[in-house]
Design an enzyme around this catalytic site. Sequence first.
Site, PDB file in Angstrom:
ATOM      1  N   SER A 267      44.499  38.800  45.994  1.00 17.98           N
ATOM      2  CA  SER A 267      45.162  38.200  47.452  1.00 17.98           C
ATOM      3  C   SER A 267      45.975  38.395  47.712  1.00 17.98           C
ATOM      4  CB  SER A 267      43.740  36.639  47.096  1.00 17.98           C
ATOM      5  OG  SER A 267      44.408  36.197  48.227  1.00 17.98           O
TER       6      SER A 267
ATOM      7  N   TYR B  41      43.310  28.584  43.497  1.00 19.79           N
ATOM      8  CA  TYR B  41      42.556  30.506  43.939  1.00 19.79           C
ATOM      9  C   TYR B  41      43.815  30.971  43.700  1.00 19.79           C
ATOM     10  CZ  TYR B  41      41.734  34.291  47.215  1.00 19.79           C
ATOM     11  OH  TYR B  41      40.841  35.281  47.171  1.00 19.79           O
TER      12      TYR B  41
END
Length: 267
Positions: free
Chosen positions: A129, A142
Site C-alpha cells: 500500500s 495498517y
Amino acid sequence: MSKVVLITGGSSGIGKSVGEFLTTKGFLVYGTSRSPERYPSSKFPIVALDVTKNQTIIDAIKDVLSKEGHIDVLINNAGVGITGPIEETPEAEIRNNFETNLFGPINVIKAALPGMREHGSGLIINITSIAAYMGLPYRGIYSASKGAFELVTEAFRMELKGSNIEMTNVAPGDFATNIASSRYHAPILENSPYKKDYGNTLNLMNSHVDSGKDPLLMAKAIYKIINTPKPKIHYKVGESMQKFSIVLKRILPDKLYERLLIMYYKL
C-alpha cells in the site's frame, strides 16, 4: 504453455479484477478465499486458503501444484484494513492485522518457493500500500503491517539472488473496492480524546475509497510487471498526488512532512 498464476484473496476487489483480466490474457488463474463455495460463478477457480492458518496455505499450494505441476506467478493480495487510534485499538485486532498482512503472506511465499525453485523460475508480486511508506493517523497499524511487508520483500530479493525467482512490491493507493466494509474499525468512543479527529479522519478515508480508481488499473499494472523480465523492487499505482506524497517524504524535513499530514487530515 500458459503461465499459472495464484492470487490470494482472489474472490473480490483488486484480486478479482486482476484474476479476471489475466484470464482474458490467456493465463491459468487460481484465486483463493476462506470460503470458496461462496463464489460458484467466479471466472477462474477459487481454492480454500486462510492466510492466518498455515495448513490451509500448504494445502492450497499442493492443490494447485497437483493440477498444474508448477506455479509461475504468486500474487500476495490477501489483506485486511484496520482503522482507529492505536491507544484504543484492541491488541487482538492489532495481532490479527499483522497475521493477515505480514505473517500470512510470508508463509504463502515460504510454501510456494520450493516448487518455484524446482521449476527453475518464478515471480512473486506482493501487494502492499502507499500507506506503507508513512505512518498515517488512525491507520498506524495498517501502515506498519504493510510497511513491514515492503521491507521483507527487499530482504527476500537479496536472499533469492541467483535462484531465477523474482520478487517485487506493488503499492496501490485508493481503489474503489469493498475494503472499507471489511476492515476493522475501532469504535468512536463518546468520551474519547480522539472522538472528533478520528471521526473526521474515518469519514475522509471512506470517501477516498468510494471515489477511488478502477481496480482494472491495478490489473493492467500487474500484467505489465509479469511481462517484464527483471521487475523493479517497488511499484506504486494510484492517484498522482498519492504517489507524490512518497517523494515528498523523501525530500522534506520530517517535521515539515508531519505538518503537511496534520493539515491534510485537519487534525
